[in-house]
Design a protein around this motif. Structure first.
Motif, short mmCIF file in Angstrom:
data_model
loop_
_atom_site.label_atom_id
_atom_site.label_comp_id
_atom_site.label_asym_id
_atom_site.label_seq_id
_atom_site.Cartn_x
_atom_site.Cartn_y
_atom_site.Cartn_z
N SER A 172 -1.74 1.52 9.45
CA SER A 172 -2.88 1.54 10.36
C SER A 172 -4.13 0.96 9.72
O SER A 172 -5.06 0.55 10.43
N ASP A 173 -4.20 0.91 8.38
CA ASP A 173 -5.38 0.32 7.75
C ASP A 173 -5.43 -1.20 7.93
O ASP A 173 -6.44 -1.84 7.63
N GLY A 174 -4.33 -1.81 8.42
CA GLY A 174 -4.30 -3.24 8.67
C GLY A 174 -4.25 -4.09 7.43
O GLY A 174 -4.34 -5.32 7.52
N ASP A 175 -4.07 -3.47 6.26
CA ASP A 175 -4.10 -4.25 5.02
C ASP A 175 -2.78 -4.20 4.25
O ASP A 175 -2.54 -5.06 3.41
N HIS A 176 -1.93 -3.22 4.55
CA HIS A 176 -0.68 -3.08 3.81
C HIS A 176 0.50 -3.31 4.74
O HIS A 176 0.63 -2.66 5.77
N VAL A 177 1.35 -4.26 4.34
CA VAL A 177 2.49 -4.68 5.16
C VAL A 177 3.75 -4.64 4.32
O VAL A 177 3.79 -5.19 3.20
N LEU A 178 4.79 -4.00 4.86
CA LEU A 178 6.10 -4.07 4.21
C LEU A 178 6.74 -5.41 4.54
O LEU A 178 6.75 -5.83 5.71
N VAL A 179 7.27 -6.09 3.52
CA VAL A 179 7.94 -7.37 3.74
C VAL A 179 9.29 -7.34 3.03
O VAL A 179 9.48 -6.64 2.04
#
Length: 415
Positions: A172-179
Protein backbone atom coordinates in the motif's frame (compact mmCIF):
# COMPACT_ATOMS: atom_id res chain seq x y z
CA UNK A 1 -39.89 19.31 -115.12
CA UNK A 2 -38.25 21.40 -112.48
CA UNK A 3 -36.70 19.75 -109.50
CA UNK A 4 -36.78 21.68 -106.28
CA UNK A 5 -34.21 20.80 -103.66
CA UNK A 6 -35.23 21.46 -100.07
CA UNK A 7 -32.42 21.94 -97.60
CA UNK A 8 -32.44 19.45 -94.74
CA UNK A 9 -32.97 20.73 -91.25
CA UNK A 10 -29.65 21.20 -89.46
CA UNK A 11 -28.92 18.50 -86.85
CA UNK A 12 -30.15 19.39 -83.40
CA UNK A 13 -27.46 20.51 -81.01
CA UNK A 14 -26.84 17.95 -78.26
CA UNK A 15 -28.53 18.88 -75.02
CA UNK A 16 -26.06 19.51 -72.21
CA UNK A 17 -25.89 16.72 -69.66
CA UNK A 18 -27.41 17.40 -66.31
CA UNK A 19 -25.35 16.82 -63.20
CA UNK A 20 -26.25 16.68 -59.56
CA UNK A 21 -24.94 19.45 -57.33
CA UNK A 22 -22.30 18.23 -54.88
CA UNK A 23 -22.44 21.06 -52.36
CA UNK A 24 -25.62 19.85 -50.53
CA UNK A 25 -24.16 16.35 -50.28
CA UNK A 26 -20.86 17.68 -48.92
CA UNK A 27 -22.70 19.82 -46.36
CA UNK A 28 -24.84 16.82 -45.29
CA UNK A 29 -21.72 14.66 -44.96
CA UNK A 30 -19.96 17.26 -42.84
CA UNK A 31 -23.00 17.68 -40.58
CA UNK A 32 -23.38 13.91 -40.19
CA UNK A 33 -19.69 13.51 -39.30
CA UNK A 34 -19.81 16.35 -36.76
CA UNK A 35 -23.02 15.04 -35.19
CA UNK A 36 -21.28 11.81 -34.17
CA UNK A 37 -17.60 12.76 -33.77
CA UNK A 38 -18.00 15.97 -31.78
CA UNK A 39 -20.13 14.45 -28.96
CA UNK A 40 -17.64 11.56 -28.75
CA UNK A 41 -14.77 14.02 -28.41
CA UNK A 42 -16.61 16.03 -25.75
CA UNK A 43 -17.52 12.85 -23.82
CA UNK A 44 -13.91 11.64 -23.88
CA UNK A 45 -12.75 14.94 -22.35
CA UNK A 46 -15.55 15.41 -19.82
CA UNK A 47 -16.34 12.14 -18.00
CA UNK A 48 -19.54 12.12 -15.90
CA UNK A 49 -18.91 13.48 -12.40
CA UNK A 50 -18.93 11.25 -9.36
CA UNK A 51 -18.34 11.96 -5.68
CA UNK A 52 -16.57 8.61 -5.09
CA UNK A 53 -14.72 5.92 -7.07
CA UNK A 54 -17.16 4.07 -9.30
CA UNK A 55 -17.20 0.52 -10.61
CA UNK A 56 -19.60 0.07 -13.53
CA UNK A 57 -22.57 -2.25 -13.14
CA UNK A 58 -21.55 -3.62 -16.55
CA UNK A 59 -17.95 -3.57 -17.75
CA UNK A 60 -17.68 -2.52 -21.39
CA UNK A 61 -17.56 -5.28 -24.01
CA UNK A 62 -14.35 -5.74 -26.00
CA UNK A 63 -13.92 -3.12 -28.72
CA UNK A 64 -11.37 -2.85 -31.51
CA UNK A 65 -11.43 0.92 -31.12
CA UNK A 66 -10.42 1.57 -27.50
CA UNK A 67 -8.09 4.57 -27.73
CA UNK A 68 -4.51 4.68 -26.58
CA UNK A 69 -3.61 7.65 -24.44
CA UNK A 70 -3.54 8.98 -20.93
CA UNK A 71 -6.29 7.90 -18.60
CA UNK A 72 -6.01 11.28 -16.90
CA UNK A 73 -7.15 9.91 -13.53
CA UNK A 74 -6.42 6.98 -11.22
CA UNK A 75 -7.63 3.57 -12.38
CA UNK A 76 -10.05 1.40 -10.48
CA UNK A 77 -8.97 -1.69 -12.48
CA UNK A 78 -6.42 -2.75 -15.08
CA UNK A 79 -6.91 -5.93 -17.06
CA UNK A 80 -6.23 -7.91 -20.22
CA UNK A 81 -9.16 -8.01 -22.63
CA UNK A 82 -8.96 -10.91 -25.08
CA UNK A 83 -7.15 -14.10 -24.07
CA UNK A 84 -5.70 -16.63 -26.48
CA UNK A 85 -7.05 -16.85 -30.01
CA UNK A 86 -10.61 -15.60 -30.43
CA UNK A 87 -12.50 -14.33 -33.47
CA UNK A 88 -11.06 -11.09 -34.81
CA UNK A 89 -9.69 -9.87 -31.49
CA UNK A 90 -6.23 -8.79 -30.43
CA UNK A 91 -5.40 -8.93 -26.72
CA UNK A 92 -5.41 -5.49 -25.13
CA UNK A 93 -4.10 -4.03 -21.88
CA UNK A 94 -6.92 -1.80 -20.59
CA UNK A 95 -7.19 0.66 -17.71
CA UNK A 96 -10.63 1.59 -16.34
CA UNK A 97 -10.77 4.99 -14.64
CA UNK A 98 -12.20 5.70 -11.21
CA UNK A 99 -15.12 7.42 -12.93
CA UNK A 100 -16.33 3.97 -14.02
CA UNK A 101 -16.65 5.25 -17.60
CA UNK A 102 -13.22 5.92 -19.11
CA UNK A 103 -11.39 3.03 -20.78
CA UNK A 104 -7.92 3.48 -22.29
CA UNK A 105 -5.36 1.02 -23.65
CA UNK A 106 -2.03 0.75 -21.85
CA UNK A 107 0.26 0.79 -24.86
CA UNK A 108 3.32 0.48 -22.63
CA UNK A 109 2.22 -3.00 -21.49
CA UNK A 110 1.42 -4.07 -25.04
CA UNK A 111 4.80 -2.84 -26.28
CA UNK A 112 6.63 -4.77 -23.53
CA UNK A 113 5.03 -8.05 -24.55
CA UNK A 114 7.48 -10.79 -25.49
CA UNK A 115 7.06 -12.85 -28.70
CA UNK A 116 6.20 -16.05 -26.84
CA UNK A 117 3.31 -14.29 -25.06
CA UNK A 118 1.30 -14.88 -28.27
CA UNK A 119 0.14 -11.28 -28.38
CA UNK A 120 -0.74 -10.95 -24.68
CA UNK A 121 0.43 -7.70 -23.06
CA UNK A 122 3.18 -7.79 -20.46
CA UNK A 123 2.21 -8.63 -16.88
CA UNK A 124 1.30 -5.61 -14.76
CA UNK A 125 0.14 -4.74 -11.24
CA UNK A 126 -1.87 -1.71 -10.13
CA UNK A 127 -0.91 0.44 -7.15
CA UNK A 128 -3.25 0.37 -4.17
CA UNK A 129 -4.43 3.94 -4.88
CA UNK A 130 -4.77 3.34 -8.63
CA UNK A 131 -2.37 6.11 -9.65
CA UNK A 132 0.25 3.97 -11.40
CA UNK A 133 1.00 0.53 -12.78
CA UNK A 134 4.22 -1.49 -12.65
CA UNK A 135 4.84 -3.31 -15.94
CA UNK A 136 7.09 -6.30 -16.54
CA UNK A 137 10.35 -6.37 -18.42
CA UNK A 138 10.25 -10.07 -19.29
CA UNK A 139 12.62 -10.16 -22.25
CA UNK A 140 15.92 -9.22 -20.69
CA UNK A 141 14.89 -5.53 -20.51
CA UNK A 142 16.89 -5.13 -17.32
CA UNK A 143 14.12 -3.00 -15.81
CA UNK A 144 10.48 -2.72 -14.90
CA UNK A 145 8.41 0.23 -16.12
CA UNK A 146 6.38 2.46 -13.82
CA UNK A 147 3.55 4.12 -15.78
CA UNK A 148 1.61 6.99 -14.22
CA UNK A 149 -2.08 6.65 -15.08
CA UNK A 150 -2.75 10.25 -14.09
CA UNK A 151 -0.34 12.04 -16.45
CA UNK A 152 1.03 9.24 -18.65
CA UNK A 153 4.68 9.68 -17.63
CA UNK A 154 7.03 6.68 -17.51
CA UNK A 155 10.14 5.80 -15.58
CA UNK A 156 12.24 2.67 -15.62
CA UNK A 157 13.63 0.99 -12.51
CA UNK A 158 16.70 -1.16 -13.09
CA UNK A 159 16.81 -4.80 -11.99
CA UNK A 160 20.20 -5.58 -13.52
CA UNK A 161 21.46 -5.65 -17.09
CA UNK A 162 20.01 -8.49 -19.16
CA UNK A 163 17.66 -9.67 -16.42
CA UNK A 164 13.91 -10.16 -16.72
CA UNK A 165 11.28 -9.33 -14.11
CA UNK A 166 7.56 -9.94 -13.69
CA UNK A 167 5.73 -7.89 -11.02
CA UNK A 168 3.61 -9.97 -8.64
CA UNK A 169 2.29 -7.81 -5.80
CA UNK A 170 2.56 -4.26 -4.46
CA UNK A 171 2.35 -2.83 -0.95
CA UNK A 172 0.00 0.00 0.00
CA UNK A 173 2.96 2.37 0.40
CA UNK A 174 3.33 2.22 -3.41
CA UNK A 175 7.09 1.81 -3.14
CA UNK A 176 7.68 -1.90 -2.53
CA UNK A 177 6.88 -4.44 -5.24
CA UNK A 178 7.42 -8.19 -5.27
CA UNK A 179 8.98 -9.29 -8.56
CA UNK A 180 9.92 -12.65 -10.05
CA UNK A 181 13.41 -12.51 -11.55
CA UNK A 182 14.93 -14.61 -14.30
CA UNK A 183 17.44 -14.60 -17.11
CA UNK A 184 16.27 -14.34 -20.70
CA UNK A 185 12.66 -14.52 -21.79
CA UNK A 186 9.96 -15.30 -19.23
CA UNK A 187 6.59 -16.47 -20.55
CA UNK A 188 3.83 -18.58 -19.05
CA UNK A 189 3.26 -20.16 -22.48
CA UNK A 190 6.80 -21.55 -22.79
CA UNK A 191 7.23 -22.17 -19.06
CA UNK A 192 3.87 -23.16 -17.53
CA UNK A 193 5.41 -23.45 -14.06
CA UNK A 194 6.71 -19.91 -14.51
CA UNK A 195 9.16 -20.04 -11.64
CA UNK A 196 12.04 -17.75 -10.76
CA UNK A 197 13.83 -15.90 -7.99
CA UNK A 198 11.58 -13.87 -5.70
CA UNK A 199 12.78 -10.37 -4.80
CA UNK A 200 11.47 -7.19 -3.19
CA UNK A 201 12.09 -4.09 -5.32
CA UNK A 202 12.06 -0.61 -3.83
CA UNK A 203 10.86 1.66 -6.63
CA UNK A 204 12.24 4.93 -5.21
CA UNK A 205 15.80 3.71 -4.76
CA UNK A 206 16.01 0.68 -7.04
CA UNK A 207 17.24 -1.47 -4.13
CA UNK A 208 16.58 -5.16 -4.76
CA UNK A 209 16.35 -7.74 -1.97
CA UNK A 210 16.48 -11.32 -3.25
CA UNK A 211 14.94 -14.04 -1.06
CA UNK A 212 16.54 -17.45 -0.37
CA UNK A 213 13.64 -19.44 -1.83
CA UNK A 214 13.72 -21.98 -4.65
CA UNK A 215 11.32 -22.27 -7.58
CA UNK A 216 8.88 -19.52 -6.64
CA UNK A 217 5.76 -19.54 -8.83
CA UNK A 218 3.54 -16.97 -7.07
CA UNK A 219 3.72 -14.62 -4.09
CA UNK A 220 1.78 -11.88 -2.35
CA UNK A 221 2.91 -8.97 -0.19
CA UNK A 222 0.83 -8.06 2.86
CA UNK A 223 -0.91 -4.68 2.44
CA UNK A 224 1.32 -3.09 5.09
CA UNK A 225 4.42 -4.56 3.43
CA UNK A 226 5.52 -6.45 6.53
CA UNK A 227 5.11 -10.08 5.39
CA UNK A 228 5.31 -12.21 2.27
CA UNK A 229 3.64 -15.49 1.33
CA UNK A 230 5.07 -17.49 -1.53
CA UNK A 231 4.42 -20.71 -3.40
CA UNK A 232 7.73 -22.53 -3.85
CA UNK A 233 8.94 -25.88 -5.14
CA UNK A 234 9.05 -26.98 -1.48
CA UNK A 235 5.51 -25.81 -0.65
CA UNK A 236 3.76 -22.65 0.58
CA UNK A 237 5.73 -20.49 3.02
CA UNK A 238 5.43 -17.20 4.91
CA UNK A 239 8.22 -14.89 6.06
CA UNK A 240 8.80 -11.29 7.06
CA UNK A 241 9.63 -8.76 4.36
CA UNK A 242 13.33 -8.95 5.25
CA UNK A 243 13.37 -12.66 4.33
CA UNK A 244 13.65 -13.92 7.92
CA UNK A 245 11.42 -16.20 10.02
CA UNK A 246 10.49 -18.47 7.11
CA UNK A 247 7.94 -21.11 8.06
CA UNK A 248 5.54 -23.43 6.23
CA UNK A 249 1.87 -22.65 5.71
CA UNK A 250 -0.96 -25.19 6.11
CA UNK A 251 -0.72 -28.14 3.73
CA UNK A 252 -4.00 -27.14 2.04
CA UNK A 253 -2.19 -24.15 0.52
CA UNK A 254 0.54 -26.19 -1.15
CA UNK A 255 0.32 -25.81 -4.91
CA UNK A 256 -2.32 -23.06 -4.85
CA UNK A 257 -1.47 -19.77 -6.57
CA UNK A 258 -1.38 -16.61 -4.48
CA UNK A 259 -3.02 -13.69 -6.23
CA UNK A 260 -1.38 -10.30 -5.84
CA UNK A 261 -4.09 -9.24 -3.36
CA UNK A 262 -4.49 -12.57 -1.56
CA UNK A 263 -4.16 -10.97 1.90
CA UNK A 264 -7.19 -9.63 3.76
CA UNK A 265 -6.85 -5.92 4.70
CA UNK A 266 -6.05 -6.76 8.33
CA UNK A 267 -3.43 -9.31 7.29
CA UNK A 268 -5.01 -12.24 9.15
CA UNK A 269 -6.44 -14.27 6.24
CA UNK A 270 -5.49 -15.45 2.77
CA UNK A 271 -7.77 -16.32 -0.15
CA UNK A 272 -6.90 -18.90 -2.81
CA UNK A 273 -8.91 -20.88 -5.37
CA UNK A 274 -9.00 -24.62 -5.97
CA UNK A 275 -10.32 -26.08 -9.24
CA UNK A 276 -11.20 -29.77 -9.30
CA UNK A 277 -12.02 -31.78 -12.45
CA UNK A 278 -15.67 -32.87 -12.69
CA UNK A 279 -17.51 -35.01 -15.26
CA UNK A 280 -20.87 -33.53 -16.27
CA UNK A 281 -23.66 -35.23 -18.23
CA UNK A 282 -24.88 -33.02 -21.09
CA UNK A 283 -27.22 -33.66 -24.06
CA UNK A 284 -24.14 -33.89 -26.27
CA UNK A 285 -22.52 -36.44 -24.00
CA UNK A 286 -20.29 -36.66 -20.97
CA UNK A 287 -18.03 -33.61 -20.63
CA UNK A 288 -15.05 -32.97 -18.39
CA UNK A 289 -15.24 -29.59 -16.66
CA UNK A 290 -14.22 -28.22 -13.28
CA UNK A 291 -15.71 -26.92 -10.06
CA UNK A 292 -14.31 -23.95 -8.15
CA UNK A 293 -13.81 -23.86 -4.39
CA UNK A 294 -12.81 -20.82 -2.35
CA UNK A 295 -10.14 -21.42 0.31
CA UNK A 296 -9.99 -19.01 3.23
CA UNK A 297 -6.94 -19.58 5.42
CA UNK A 298 -6.88 -18.06 8.91
CA UNK A 299 -3.18 -17.50 9.62
CA UNK A 300 -3.27 -17.06 13.43
CA UNK A 301 -5.24 -20.32 13.85
CA UNK A 302 -3.50 -22.20 11.04
CA UNK A 303 -6.86 -23.40 9.66
CA UNK A 304 -8.38 -23.37 6.19
CA UNK A 305 -12.08 -23.21 5.35
CA UNK A 306 -13.29 -24.65 2.03
CA UNK A 307 -16.29 -22.89 0.45
CA UNK A 308 -17.71 -24.56 -2.68
CA UNK A 309 -18.92 -22.06 -5.28
CA UNK A 310 -22.22 -23.43 -6.57
CA UNK A 311 -22.41 -23.60 -10.35
CA UNK A 312 -19.01 -21.98 -10.86
CA UNK A 313 -16.55 -23.84 -13.08
CA UNK A 314 -13.73 -21.32 -13.00
CA UNK A 315 -13.08 -18.22 -10.91
CA UNK A 316 -10.32 -15.97 -9.68
CA UNK A 317 -10.08 -13.98 -6.43
CA UNK A 318 -9.31 -10.33 -7.16
CA UNK A 319 -8.92 -9.18 -3.56
CA UNK A 320 -11.01 -8.07 -0.60
CA UNK A 321 -13.62 -5.37 -0.05
CA UNK A 322 -13.13 -5.66 3.72
CA UNK A 323 -11.84 -8.25 6.19
CA UNK A 324 -14.91 -10.44 5.67
CA UNK A 325 -15.71 -10.02 1.95
CA UNK A 326 -13.78 -11.37 -1.04
CA UNK A 327 -14.01 -9.85 -4.53
CA UNK A 328 -14.46 -12.72 -6.99
CA UNK A 329 -14.54 -12.91 -10.79
CA UNK A 330 -16.34 -15.93 -12.26
CA UNK A 331 -16.33 -17.11 -15.88
CA UNK A 332 -19.01 -18.68 -18.08
CA UNK A 333 -18.56 -21.01 -21.05
CA UNK A 334 -19.09 -18.13 -23.49
CA UNK A 335 -16.31 -16.13 -21.75
CA UNK A 336 -18.70 -13.67 -20.14
CA UNK A 337 -17.97 -12.89 -16.50
CA UNK A 338 -19.53 -11.84 -13.21
CA UNK A 339 -17.94 -9.83 -10.43
CA UNK A 340 -19.19 -10.88 -7.01
CA UNK A 341 -18.96 -10.07 -3.32
CA UNK A 342 -18.44 -13.35 -1.46
CA UNK A 343 -18.83 -13.75 2.29
CA UNK A 344 -15.54 -15.24 3.51
CA UNK A 345 -17.32 -17.10 6.33
CA UNK A 346 -20.35 -18.57 4.54
CA UNK A 347 -19.54 -18.44 0.81
CA UNK A 348 -22.75 -16.49 0.10
CA UNK A 349 -22.25 -14.60 -3.18
CA UNK A 350 -23.80 -11.44 -4.60
CA UNK A 351 -23.16 -10.32 -8.19
CA UNK A 352 -22.48 -6.58 -8.44
CA UNK A 353 -21.21 -6.29 -12.03
CA UNK A 354 -21.17 -8.27 -15.28
CA UNK A 355 -19.17 -8.46 -18.51
CA UNK A 356 -20.56 -9.71 -21.82
CA UNK A 357 -18.11 -11.45 -24.16
CA UNK A 358 -19.78 -9.94 -27.22
CA UNK A 359 -19.26 -10.76 -30.90
CA UNK A 360 -15.58 -11.65 -30.58
CA UNK A 361 -16.05 -13.91 -27.50
CA UNK A 362 -13.18 -12.05 -25.83
CA UNK A 363 -12.77 -12.53 -22.10
CA UNK A 364 -11.30 -10.54 -19.21
CA UNK A 365 -8.13 -11.89 -17.63
CA UNK A 366 -5.34 -10.82 -15.25
CA UNK A 367 -7.60 -8.20 -13.66
CA UNK A 368 -6.02 -6.17 -10.85
CA UNK A 369 -7.96 -3.77 -8.63
CA UNK A 370 -6.89 -0.60 -6.83
CA UNK A 371 -6.98 -2.33 -3.46
CA UNK A 372 -7.46 0.72 -1.24
CA UNK A 373 -10.34 2.07 -3.35
CA UNK A 374 -12.58 -1.01 -3.28
CA UNK A 375 -14.19 -0.14 0.03
CA UNK A 376 -15.15 3.28 -1.40
CA UNK A 377 -16.72 1.97 -4.62
CA UNK A 378 -20.17 3.04 -5.71
CA UNK A 379 -21.48 0.49 -8.24
CA UNK A 380 -23.52 2.33 -10.86
CA UNK A 381 -24.67 2.13 -14.47
CA UNK A 382 -22.14 4.22 -16.37
CA UNK A 383 -21.76 5.37 -19.97
CA UNK A 384 -18.82 3.95 -21.89
CA UNK A 385 -16.03 6.26 -23.04
CA UNK A 386 -13.46 4.29 -25.04
CA UNK A 387 -11.98 7.41 -26.61
CA UNK A 388 -13.08 9.20 -29.71
CA UNK A 389 -11.45 6.87 -32.26
CA UNK A 390 -14.79 5.09 -32.50
CA UNK A 391 -16.47 8.49 -32.76
CA UNK A 392 -14.34 9.38 -35.78
CA UNK A 393 -15.13 6.07 -37.50
CA UNK A 394 -18.81 6.42 -36.68
CA UNK A 395 -18.76 10.01 -37.92
CA UNK A 396 -17.21 8.93 -41.21
CA UNK A 397 -19.87 6.24 -41.67
CA UNK A 398 -22.78 8.56 -40.81
CA UNK A 399 -21.36 11.42 -42.82
CA UNK A 400 -20.80 9.26 -45.90
CA UNK A 401 -24.32 7.83 -45.64
CA UNK A 402 -25.91 11.26 -45.22
CA UNK A 403 -23.93 12.65 -48.15
CA UNK A 404 -24.93 9.77 -50.43
CA UNK A 405 -28.60 10.08 -49.51
CA UNK A 406 -28.65 13.82 -50.17
CA UNK A 407 -26.77 13.34 -53.43
CA UNK A 408 -29.25 10.67 -54.56
CA UNK A 409 -32.36 12.71 -53.89
CA UNK A 410 -31.10 16.09 -55.08
CA UNK A 411 -32.71 17.15 -58.42
CA UNK A 412 -30.41 17.21 -61.36
CA UNK A 413 -29.71 20.73 -62.59
CA UNK A 414 -28.57 22.02 -65.92
CA UNK A 415 -24.79 22.02 -66.43
Amino acid sequence: MTTVTVAADPPAAPRPKKRKPLLPALIAGAVGFAAVAVPALIASRTPPPSSSPVFPAEVATYSWFVSHGDLGMPATMIYQNGIGVEFMDFPQAVALGVDGSTYRRLGAAEQRSVPTDQGDPAAMVLSADGTFAVIAGANGHGSVLVRSLVDGTDREVSIGAGRSAVPLSIASDGDHVLVLLGDGEMSRYTDPAFSGTLALLELSSGDLLEYPLEGVTSAALAPDGSRVVAQTSQGAVMMDAAGHSIHELPAELTGQAFGDDAWSPDGTRLVTLVHEPVWVEKPTGRTLTSSATLQISALPAGTTTMLALAGVEYATALGWRDDDTVVLQTYSEDNSAEFQWVDADTGAAQTFSTYESGFTAASIGSADLARDLIREWAVEDRPVDQGWTLGILGGIAVGATAGLVVWAVTRRREG
